[in-house]
Design an enzyme around this catalytic site. Sequence first.
Site, PDB file in Angstrom:
ATOM      1  N   LYS A   1       1.062  -1.000  -0.080  1.00  0.00           N
ATOM      2  CA  LYS A   1      -0.181   0.037   0.031  1.00  0.00           C
ATOM      3  C   LYS A   1       1.004   1.082  -0.024  1.00  0.00           C
ATOM      4  CE  LYS A   1      -3.302   2.504   2.841  1.00  0.00           C
ATOM      5  NZ  LYS A   1      -4.216   2.589   4.076  1.00  0.00           N
TER       6      LYS A   1
ATOM      7  N   GLY B   1      -4.705  -1.915   5.184  1.00  0.00           N
ATOM      8  CA  GLY B   1      -3.947  -3.051   4.480  1.00  0.00           C
ATOM      9  C   GLY B   1      -4.528  -4.472   4.619  1.00  0.00           C
ATOM     10  N   ARG B   2      -5.129  -4.690   6.017  1.00  0.00           N
ATOM     11  CA  ARG B   2      -5.836  -5.550   6.349  1.00  0.00           C
ATOM     12  C   ARG B   2      -7.037  -6.153   5.741  1.00  0.00           C
ATOM     13  NH1 ARG B   2      -5.030  -2.707  10.432  1.00  0.00           N
ATOM     14  NH2 ARG B   2      -6.430  -1.571  11.622  1.00  0.00           N
TER      15      ARG B   2
ATOM     16  N   GLU C   1      -5.084  -7.042  14.688  1.00  0.00           N
ATOM     17  CA  GLU C   1      -4.539  -5.478  14.367  1.00  0.00           C
ATOM     18  C   GLU C   1      -5.519  -4.533  14.539  1.00  0.00           C
ATOM     19  OE1 GLU C   1      -2.849  -4.445  10.294  1.00  0.00           O
ATOM     20  OE2 GLU C   1      -0.794  -4.637  11.293  1.00  0.00           O
TER      21      GLU C   1
ATOM     22  N   GLU D   1      10.542  -4.611   4.606  1.00  0.00           N
ATOM     23  CA  GLU D   1      10.619  -5.836   4.344  1.00  0.00           C
ATOM     24  C   GLU D   1      10.391  -5.958   2.386  1.00  0.00           C
ATOM     25  OE1 GLU D   1       9.101  -4.957   6.815  1.00  0.00           O
ATOM     26  OE2 GLU D   1       9.245  -6.468   8.504  1.00  0.00           O
TER      27      GLU D   1
ATOM     28  N   LYS E   1       9.235  -1.050  14.175  1.00  0.00           N
ATOM     29  CA  LYS E   1      10.031  -0.763  13.249  1.00  0.00           C
ATOM     30  C   LYS E   1      11.103   0.486  13.173  1.00  0.00           C
ATOM     31  CE  LYS E   1       5.780  -1.230  10.414  1.00  0.00           C
ATOM     32  NZ  LYS E   1       4.808  -0.403   9.434  1.00  0.00           N
TER      33      LYS E   1
ATOM     34  N   HIS F   1      -5.364 -33.341  17.082  1.00  0.00           N
ATOM     35  CA  HIS F   1      -4.374 -33.848  17.619  1.00  0.00           C
ATOM     36  C   HIS F   1      -3.049 -33.116  18.102  1.00  0.00           C
ATOM     37  CE1 HIS F   1      -6.202 -37.690  15.747  1.00  0.00           C
ATOM     38  NE2 HIS F   1      -6.341 -36.829  14.992  1.00  0.00           N
TER      39      HIS F   1
HETATM   40  O1  F6P Z   1       3.203  -2.492   9.734  1.00  0.00           O
HETATM   41  C1  F6P Z   1       1.658  -3.099   9.587  1.00  0.00           C
HETATM   42  C2  F6P Z   1       1.568  -2.875   8.478  1.00  0.00           C
HETATM   43  O2  F6P Z   1       0.979  -1.333   8.115  1.00  0.00           O
HETATM   44  C3  F6P Z   1       0.057  -3.690   7.825  1.00  0.00           C
HETATM   45  O3  F6P Z   1      -1.080  -2.853   8.552  1.00  0.00           O
HETATM   46  C4  F6P Z   1       0.099  -3.530   6.501  1.00  0.00           C
HETATM   47  O4  F6P Z   1      -0.656  -4.876   6.041  1.00  0.00           O
HETATM   48  C5  F6P Z   1       1.454  -4.019   6.379  1.00  0.00           C
HETATM   49  O5  F6P Z   1       2.222  -3.168   7.338  1.00  0.00           O
HETATM   50  C6  F6P Z   1       2.100  -3.731   4.840  1.00  0.00           C
HETATM   51  O6  F6P Z   1       1.767  -2.464   4.522  1.00  0.00           O
HETATM   52  P1  F6P Z   1       2.148  -2.025   3.121  1.00  0.00           P
HETATM   53  O7  F6P Z   1       0.921  -2.826   2.145  1.00  0.00           O
HETATM   54  O8  F6P Z   1       2.182  -0.411   3.070  1.00  0.00           O
HETATM   55  O9  F6P Z   1       3.698  -2.644   2.772  1.00  0.00           O
END
Ligand code: F6P
Length: 560
Positions: A222, A283-284, A369, A228, A524, A400
Amino acid sequence: MPQATSHPAWAELQVHRDSVGKSFVLKEAFASDPERFSKFTRTFKLPDAVSSCPGDTEILFDYSKNFLTEETLDLLVKLAEQAGVEKKRDAMFAGEKINFTEQRAVYHAALRNVGGWEMKVDGVDVMNTKGGVNEVLEHMRVFSEQVRSGEWKGYTGKKLTTIINIGIGGSDLGPVMVTEALKHYGAKDMTLHFVSNIDGTHIAEALANSDPETTLFLIASKTFTTAETTTNANTAKKWFLEKTDNKGDIAKHFVALSTNEAEVTKFGIDAANMFGFESWVGGRYSVWSAIGLSVALYVGYDNFRKFLAGAHEMDKHFRETPLRENIPVLGGLLSVWYSDFFNAQTHLVAPFDQYLHRFPAYLQQLSMESNGKTITSDGTPAKYTTGPILFGEPCTNAQHSFFQLLHQGTKLIPTDFILAAKSHNPVSNNLHQKMLASNYLAQSEALMVGKTADQVRAEGGVSDDLVPHKVFLGNRPTTSILVGGHIGPAELGALIVYYEHLTFTEGAVWDINSFDQWGVELGKVLAKKILKEIDEEGNGSGHDASTGGLLGAFKKYSNL
Ligand code: F6P
């Protein structure tokens, strides 16, 4: 809105809990009321046009094995009314900025608005504006059809058959979960990888057997600033250029799913190869947006539309159904009931469905979240417990492993079981499906009825000292969800949105903002500082003795 505890219904529920709830015995409730199952079961219907299995279009939500009476339901609904759940819901669908800490609308329902609702944010029709929902969907349709048919070719003219989605959090969990859940519908000639972890192993493993001539990278973020994702994307780009002796055409092999055009073009992806969405998509909740491109590529655009359509049907139900009959509202109120009146700390979701093996992981982000918050809308801490710890695994595997604790542990764990009546894989003449169903039915029954010491003794062959070990107290509450047909795209869409609106209802009652996630920021920021310190002399600065000591030890052991 005031604290949830200040609503009159809260105190009434406390009294009710003390007089009825605490001594509630599920099996007695069934014995004394033959109508209990039908009284507390709600049916959701999917139109045949979108259902995966025309004629089998119902999803049953059986709440009858919960600590519920008609009075409980009345009081919970009263609490929802007093907490303004309907008002908040309507504000969400009206595009109001209910994400008040970020001044954003919460409008992911627009992404699946196949029913033609008018949906506006700040007076702008988000469906039909330039770059709006319908335009992006059309872009996704054209692109996914071109890739699937082979019309879109790689730089050497080959069809792209490996898709590597690079994203994390909502930019990963939704696409992973949905493509796994809909594997039955997936293109058989396509290999999918989802790379999320900054652990280099994740990208290395995905690239190891991939051919740059036939690989398509979807950079899903987003913000397009998530460490990452940008790091993994840069590693992928470097790999691609190295493997192709710099002859590889980024434009043919990399697309971006994002809201941030400036960062996308800076990375080297042409804006024409960007699939956009808006900041009002959390995002979620983004699998419905361009972030769902891997889903459309894998299962085809028509199935992606059905996925949206099933979701829209649940939106419609949530938006239009009175609270007492409103399925996600009931799910959310039950969660409040257990969290705040029975001190339940967890919520288990166990799908009896191997295709849904990532569903609990997806729901973890959705629920935790969203509602892992302490501060209410007026800035004061909640005087009650909020978001439960959601966990889960598919059954029968989970039976199990950790079900022991459910049956004989000391904790109350409200549980949802999910089963599709029809299997996509009716192997051995449906023997597997019958066994799966028998376990689905047996678990909720066993958790409810338990086994008394007398029953253990009556079975014989047990010494007196062993009897207590073989007793099951029972009276463990469960909700059983039964999909009337297969779990296809529409059914899956509806199930996800059930949990979305359940989570919304919880947050609305708890008076927290379910739509921000400030809690992920601190870690972060510290990671950024420590990353620099790894390359500097010494054990960093300003750390406690443990963190500083560990940093030093890491540097010594790793030689970095
Ligand atoms: O760090 C949490 C978050 O902001 C989530 O809410 C989101 O889904 C994820 O990181 C990834 O964010 P982005 O799509 O901006 O890379």
